[in-house]
Scaffold this motif. Structure first.
Motif: not given
Length: 501
Positions: A250-268
């Motif tokens: 949901p945060e990836a949808v809200r923030r925009g550029r969501g693929e990068r957000w998901i990549e960053g979450v997994f990378g963390l």
């Protein structure tokens, strides 16, 4: 020096007077640390080296970790050692750049293992304070020779001794090196060969080195119990990372550029649980899922999309998972998405059923492909008059491959695509053996502009990938704890989000 040379800036300087050197070397507490305990992996690595020794008696074998690679000017890319070096030494994420493992022929037979590296420099050396690439002031302390010997149960030597040691005695004419690990090391080995008066031609030397590299690749085909345990750790960490992704959608949808957000979450999570990601994560929402190696991850994530995430945690021993899940962003599949997903799941089940001792590696792809071909035929997507049998013909068929162009499986371990140097007869036509770990990952890709696909399918890409251990009587899905069916995935998403509140 085997690392790439950094650009040196002329506008920077370090105090270099005798008084300064004496001052900075003084006033430090005595290093008083206990010997490094023997690593759990040390005995396993020793067995691997013993097996390698039997295969190449009387030859000096040289396996480099590789060196630092310059990213720009005086900054380097994150270092990861060559896999063959890590497998044989037992060192993983904590390997020192430029290290070299040498298996030296012993007088009574067998080999003596020596690890050459740059050990901890004394505090009265210029390196200690002025070398921004290797100095303790800048990058922290390195292990001592005693540390390495205690940790790994082999001999340690300073890297400066390597050139002379490679050229010593008549074994220098019987050198083999892993060429792609470190080009500068290969040049050093070639010089030692020439100095020793080798009678082999350049082509023969290359072929001998290729034989060594291929053998080292094949040594990783069958995992021992310790290695399977490391795979379980990598997969468990990856499972945790995927649940973090589900929570973050949901945060990836809200923030925009969501693929990068998901990549960053997994990378963390990958960086926290291990060395990092085992390969560049694929976080592909919507039509991006139909680009098989979509690693740009620059797209938006929208409600109603599917997001295909192909990612794996590489733990500190450098074993990596490789999992793909295709997730509905809102938590529910549409009818069209479910139809495609169910077909891929059925194909994966068929592929897994083919994973058993005695079958060929290629049988996995054949089993999954047969389901994909049948589904596409049922949906009327194959050219008119083309039967399932015709499209599956290896010589004249292949129409179904428009919607699944890649293979269904690959070996997995310390490399995401492990054992890649094997010849076709040993890989694709090789027999499945207990202890092998591999992926099963069929897919269907319907690009948004594919006019031969039904309109309801366009823009849908689905891949399901699990990591499977060949057992004595079949296989074990090591990643079975991560839900796969449509209903299970929907329940998984609901459960993770409920627990996050």
């Amino acid at each position: 020096m085997t690392s790439e040379q950094q650009a040196q800036a002329s506008h920077r300087s370090t105090p270099d007077s005798n008084q300064f050197r004496e001052f900075i070397a003084s006033g430090w507490a005595t290093r008083d640390r206990p010997p490094t305990p023997r690593a759990e992996v040390a005995d396993h690595a020793a067995r691997r080296r013993a097996a390698l020794s039997q295969r190449f008696p009387g030859e000096r074998l040289v396996i480099g970790a590789g060196g630092l690679k310059v990213r720009s000017n005086d900054t380097d890319y994150t270092f990861r050692p060559h896999t063959a070096f890590a497998h044989l030494s037992g060192l993983g994420a904590d390997t020192e750049p430029d290290s070299v493992l040498v298996l030296d022929p012993a007088p009574g037979g067998g080999h003596h293992a020596v690890l050459y590296f740059r050990p901890l420099a004394p505090r009265d050396s210029a390196e200690f304070y002025s070398d921004s690439r290797y100095g303790e002031f800048w990058v922290g302390p390195r292990p001592t020779i005693a540390d390495i010997e205690s940790q790994l149960g082999l001999s340690g030597r300073h890297l400066d001794a390597l050139a002379d040691d490679l050229a010593k005695d008549d074994a220098a004419a019987r050198l083999r090196v892993v060429r792609d690990a470190d080009p500068q090391l290969t040049t050093l080995v070639e010089a030692a060969r020439t100095q020793a008066g080798t009678t082999l031609t350049a082509q023969q030397r290359e072929e001998a080195d290729e034989e060594l590299a291929r053998h080292l690749s094949g040594m990783r085909l069958v995992k021992d119990a310790w290695e399977v345990g490391e795979m379980r750790k990598a997969i468990a960490a990856t499972h945790t990372g995927f649940e973090a992704i589900i929570e973050a959608l949901p945060e990836a949808v809200r923030r925009g550029r969501g693929e990068r957000w998901i990549e960053g979450v997994f990378g963390l999570h990958a960086r926290h649980a291990g060395n990092g990601v085992g390969y560049e994560s694929i976080c592909a929402a919507g039509d991006h899922a139909n680009t098989i190696h979509w690693t740009k991850n620059t797209g938006e994530v929208h409600d109603g999309d599917l997001i295909l995430v192909d990612a794996g945690v590489e733990i500190d021993s450098l074993f990596t998972a490789d999992i793909t899940r295709t997730l509905p962003v809102t938590g529910r599949f549409s009818d069209a998405q479910r139809k495609v997903y169910d077909a891929v799941y059925e194909a994966q089940q068929a592929g897994m059923a083919a994973v058993k001792p005695g079958n060929k590696f290629s049988d996995i792809h054949a089993a999954a492909n047969a389901v994909i071909a049948r589904k596409l035929h049922e949906w009327g997507l194959l050219p008119e008059g083309v039967t399932v049998e015709q499209t599956l013909d290896k010589e004249t068929g292949g129409w179904h491959r428009r919607w699944m162009v890649h293979g269904t499986s690959h070996h997995l371990g310390m490399d995401v695509h492990d054992c890649q140097l094997l010849l076709r007869e040993d890989y694709m036509d090789g027999e499945l053996l207990p202890g092998m770990v591999l992926t099963v990952e069929p897919a269907l890709y319907f690009k948004a502009d594919d006019l031969l696909a039904p309109a309801e399918f366009r823009g849908i890409g689905v891949r399901i990938e699990d990591n499977v251990l060949v057992t004595e009587d079949g296989c074990e899905n090591l990643s079975a704890a991560m839900p796969r069916t449509c209903d299970e995935v929907e329940q998984w998403i609901a459960r993770v989000r409920a627990n996050a509140r």
